[in-house]
Design an enzyme around this catalytic site. Structure first.
Site, PDB file in Angstrom:
ATOM      1  N   ASP A 662       0.817  -1.206   0.000  1.00 52.71           N
ATOM      2  CA  ASP A 662       0.000   0.000   0.000  1.00 52.71           C
ATOM      3  C   ASP A 662       0.854   1.260   0.000  1.00 52.71           C
ATOM      4  OD1 ASP A 662      -2.727   1.249   0.437  1.00 52.71           O
ATOM      5  OD2 ASP A 662      -1.686   2.008   2.205  1.00 52.71           O
ATOM      6  N   GLU A 715       0.957  -0.642  -5.169  1.00 57.32           N
ATOM      7  CA  GLU A 715      -0.035   0.399  -5.412  1.00 57.32           C
ATOM      8  C   GLU A 715       0.756   1.702  -5.549  1.00 57.32           C
ATOM      9  OE1 GLU A 715      -3.643   2.939  -3.434  1.00 57.32           O
ATOM     10  OE2 GLU A 715      -1.902   2.270  -2.311  1.00 57.32           O
TER      11      GLU A 715
END
Length: 993
Positions: A662, A715
């Site tokens: 993330d 990401e």
């Protein structure tokens, strides 16, 4: 513990009849004190006859040029009998007995040692004696003349040269004694063995005195005054009965006792400095003080047991009560040769507990562990730090270890000590910053935290950063755990590495476990989730963060327990069961992983040991501007190790098949969400976070090396070069690749959703938003994500983004999904979007499953979208052209990409053998009859594989049930063409018939 080597002098073996030294009564202590208070003049008078005898004996021996020295043993008279007694542990009063004359060829000068005063607060008397002649070598202690009366008083003889005295711990008074100078002839004084009493039933257990160099006596040792003494007749000594709770020395089993010798015992009590540090929780080496240690006089036992009424040492059949020194400290001195195997019997109010002594064990971590931790290279860090039930040196318990280099002290507190860690002080393992303690009889299920004393002296209780299990939030304690799970996914693990992820079918269903079916545990989810996902044809599930987090509203993206699956849904083994069930159903498991930042909770990682530790020491670098959290210090070895090992941990311990990392962009740029002046450039003057780059490269290289078949997914929302390039391949920017396997294509997601949100009549002006992705489609290995981020916070659900009425919205979703599954790249779809849920997702109640209730009127509309997703996945997995060359330009060819006025897109996907699939999308709400498209001439006929307008999906059923044959009419630059009727707001897949 390594026993202290024996004294070099001759030492007769102790007999089985020797008794444990006993604690003197108050009356005896008073009597002994009174006896030592005799005036110096009296002592000198009584010493005179003994000195004269000694001089005469010395003169007789000088005829051969040698001086004979005698070692006198001291003796104390009992109150009303001639009973010879040894004080119990905690008393250092020496008893004096008559010694034999022993002739030796050479005599040396007596070595002085330091006398420690007794714990009973006995005051020794300084005395001076006349200096002996040059021909005499008398070692300073004369035996006192004995009175014929029943009461006999032993006096300490005066000595010429005073030795150094050391003050004992808190309760003792220092005594100084003097040792006479030896003659220039360097004669040596030999120790005389104390004569045993005639009675076979009464032997005296004397404490051995440690030899030390004169002038350099070690702390805690007594001055051993040696003198030639007049030979005294042996007296019959009656041994007093041991008080209740004490066993005779002969019952000690394997314990070996120190024989009666001329040595002076030391006080075993903890000294004032150590006592204060232990009470304050700031002692870095409690094992050096507590436990059992060889000292002059035997073995000193020290225990720190707050609230205990009494503590006894038990070894075999030996049982010895320790002296209560106050404030939870207990000590005793036993006349043993070496440290025995022992246990402690601790009496509390209302209960008695027999247990091992936590401070008798060696460290549970070795030098290799500490070396690797210091270098930041311990790839199995979770096996070294944290709490681990184990068997150590044959004893079951739990070993605790935590990294807190700035702490002044660390204690373990938990349910096993009623959250009072006073008595469980951890030891510091050198410069590693690691604190360690093994606690016997502590096992699984116990709650614990670390009580840390900060550099400023304040204290804080912290959850274990390496905890592998936690309490259910909002509770914050760590839980001792170990895994007993037996995996059944060997077949899955064996074949998952057959092909890399970017060359295999990869269709992902993203879910938030706590809200997918609210209220279900891991094991209950294991009964429903694998079947649901398998039925829809997805190859993988991606779990939003599973690691423990205090605030459910963060969806798991503000982690406090990086090594613990959230306890909201069950135990770590329950989570293993869920992963195992998915694997056995043929479904891979990806997990969101959050190494970018952590929350500021004062019981977790923030300023863990009182100073910035896991976060960067520069406040500008530490604070994350968007989320109010703290960023990790990726440049610190131990912090980088903490995160790299964490990635490996999830893959190895829980068989996770991939990590979706993330917020990578926030890690890569120093100026991420920061204004000028709020960030500092790197050493080259750039804005790249070089520490984060090195961390991500190391993490990826380590995971791929250790766990074959896994995939890491970034990401990353910027144009950083080489996110999925190998770490050793440098790009135009001069950096090696970050080493990820796949990257989320955030640009495609944003552009395509923006296009679909326009009214169809306006879409021709935004046609490039659907085609631009092919400009950079092969710069990285992409995943096309329709994730949770796109269906929350006012962004609306996927179907609600579509313009038009309800029919058009559903048709738009179906056409979009058909386009997405055919586009180069892997697919990811968030839960609830597979059946066109109209509302945004909420972690409080999850997907609107009631939309699929047959009793609901619009149920066919939602079920039709879900049926389409199932068919898309089924055809996708069976058609290599749709996934085999996702990262190779040879797998894609445009048919028409510029039909903006028609809102039409058409392209070919090809497998390595050149077998094509034709995908055509019509994003206009009108049917286009006889729409001509150029096609390869070597395909004799095309068969409709998927049509999102089919009636079973809720469409208008404009389909092509029969094969479509090409015509020899060139079109779109190709030698042949076909004519299709394009359904409204639909995507059609055709493949060779």
């Amino acid at each position: 513990m390594t026993p202290r080597p024996e004294s070099s002098g001759s030492r007769p073996k102790g007999t089985a009849g020797e008794k444990i030294p006993e604690q003197p009564t108050a009356a005896q202590q008073k009597s002994a004190t009174r006896k030592t208070a005799v005036p110096k003049q009296g002592a000198a008078k009584k010493a005179a006859p003994a000195k004269a005898t000694a001089k005469k004996a010395a003169a007789e021996k000088t005829t051969v040029g040698k001086t004979v020295a005698k070692k006198a043993a001291t003796k104390k008279a009992a109150a009303e009998k001639t009973t010879v007694e040894q004080p119990a542990a905690g008393t250092a009063t020496a008893k004096k007995t008559a010694a034999k004359k022993t002739a030796v060829k050479k005599s040396a000068a007596k070595k002085a040692t330091t006398v420690k005063a007794t714990a009973a607060k006995t005051t020794a008397v300084k005395a001076a004696a006349s200096k002996s002649t040059a021909a005499e070598t008398v070692a300073g202690k004369a035996a006192a003349a004995k009175s014929p009366a029943a009461k006999t008083t032993a006096k300490k003889a005066p000595a010429k040269k005073a030795g150094t005295a050391e003050r004992a711990a808190a309760t003792t008074t220092a005594a100084e004694a003097a040792a006479k100078k030896a003659t220039p002839a360097k004669a040596t004084a030999k120790k005389a063995a104390a004569k045993k009493t005639a009675t076979a039933t009464s032997t005296v257990a004397e404490s051995p005195a440690k030899k030390t160099t004169a002038g350099k006596a070690s702390a805690g040792e007594a001055v051993a005054k040696k003198s030639a003494a007049k030979k005294a007749p042996a007296r019959k000594a009656a041994a007093r009965k041991a008080p209740a709770g004490q066993a005779p020395a002969g019952d000690a089993g394997s314990a070996q006792f120190v024989p009666p010798e001329m040595e002076v015992a030391v006080s075993p009590a903890v000294d004032a400095v150590d006592r204060e540090r232990l009470l304050a929780g700031t002692h870095h080496a409690p094992h050096s003080v507590l436990g059992a240690h060889p000292v002059p006089g035997g073995i000193a036992f020290r225990a720190f047991r707050p609230y205990a009424l009494s503590v006894a040492v038990v070894s075999g059949e030996l049982r010895a009560e320790l002296h209560n020194d106050g404030e939870g400290f207990f000590s005793g001195l036993l006349p043993l040769r070496e440290v025995p195997a022992y246990r402690l019997v601790v009496e509390y109010e209302g209960t008695v507990l027999e247990t091992e002594d936590a401070y008798r064990f060696l460290p549970t971590l070795g030098d290799l562990d500490l070396h690797l931790i210091g270098e930041g290279r311990h790839e199995e860090l979770w096996t070294a730090l944290g709490a681990h039930p184990t068997t150590h040196e044959g004893v079951t318990g739990t070993r605790f270890a935590v990294w807190a280099p700035n702490a002044r002290g660390v204690r373990v507190t938990g349910t096993f000590n009623f959250w009072d860690g006073t008595g469980h002080v951890m030891r510091s393992l050198g410069s590693s910053g690691v604190w360690e303690l093994f606690l016997p009889d502590v096992g699984e299920g116990e709650l614990y935290k670390f009580e840390i004393t900060r550099p400023d002296g304040s204290k804080t209780q912290r959850a274990d950063p390496m905890a592998r299990r936690t309490e259910v939030p909002p509770a914050t304690s760590s839980v001792i755990t170990s895994s007993e799970y037996e995996w059944g996914d060997a077949e899955w693990l064996a074949r998952r590495a057959e092909a890399p992820a970017h060359e295999a079918p990869f269709s992902v269903y993203e879910i938030h476990l706590p809200s997918w079916r609210p209220g279900l545990t891991y094991r209950q989810l294991a009964e429903q989730l694998p079947g649901y996902v398998k039925n829809l044809g997805f190859t993988h599930v991606e779990l939003m963060p599973v690691a423990e987090h205090p605030f459910g509203g963060s969806w798991g993206y503000q982690v406090t327990g990086f090594y613990a699956p959230t306890a909201r849904l069950g135990t770590p083994d329950d989570f293993r069961y869920l992963v195992d069930s998915l694997h056995r159903a043929g479904i891979g498991v990806l997990m969101d992983w959050v190494p970018a930042h952590f929350p500021r909770d004062d019981w977790a990682l923030a300023e863990f040991d009182g100073r910035p530790l896991y976060e960067h020491e520069d406040p500008l670098r530490a604070a994350h501007p968007d989320w109010g959290t703290l960023e990790f210090d990726f440049g610190r070895n131990e912090v980088r190790n903490f995160l790299v090992a964490n990635a490996v941990y999830w893959c190895e311990e829980f068989h996770i098949d991939g990590l979706r990392v993330d917020a990578v962009a926030s890690m890569l740029y120093l100026d991420y969400s920061r204004e000028p002046g709020q960030w500092t450039p790197n050493e080259h003057g750039g804005r790249e976070n070089l520490d984060a780059v090195a961390f991500l490269q190391e993490m990826n290289a380590t995971v791929y090396r250790r766990v074959p078949g896994v995939v890491t997914i970034a990401e990353e929302s910027t144009a950083w070069d080489g996110v999925t390039r190998a770490t050793h391949h440098k790009g135009p920017s001069g950096f090696g690749g970050l080493g990820f396997g796949l990257k989320w294509n955030m640009g495609w997601m944003h552009d395509s959703l923006q296009y679909m949100s326009h009214e169809p009549v306006h879409r021709k002006y935004h046609h490039g938003e659907m085609t631009f992705s092919m400009v950079y489609a092969y710069s990285e290995n992409y995943v096309l994500p329709i994730s949770h981020d796109e269906v929350v916070h006012g962004k609306r659900s996927l179907v609600s983004k579509m313009p038009g009425d309800w029919w058009q919205q559903r048709a738009g979703v179906r056409a979009y999904l058909g386009f997405m599954w055919a586009h180069p790249g892997k697919q990811l779809l968030f839960m609830g979007q597979e059946f066109a849920q109209g509302a945004e997702w909420s972690e409080a109640h999850g997907p609107d499953w009631w939309l699929l209730d047959p009793g609901y009127g619009a149920e066919p509309d939602h079920r039709g979208v879900r049926d389409l997703v199932r068919d898309l996945n089924t055809v996708y997995r069976a058609t290599p052209a749709l996934w085999r060359l996702d990262t190779d330009p040879a797998g894609f060819e445009w048919i028409v990409g510029d039909a903006a006025d028609d809102n039409v897109l058409a392209f070919l996907r090809l497998d390595p053998e050149g077998v094509p699939v034709l995908a055509v999308s019509n994003f206009a709400p009108v049917t286009r009859q006889d729409y001509r498209l150029g096609v390869p001439e070597d395909v004799p006929a095309w068969h409709e594989a998927v049509n999102t307008d089919a009636a079973r999906y809720g469409g208008s059923d404009v389909t092509h049930p029969d094969p479509v044959k090409p015509e020899p009419q060139p079109w779109h630059g190709r030698p042949a063409s076909i004519r299709l009727t394009l359904p409204p707001l639909a995507t059609v897949w055709l493949r060779p018939a």
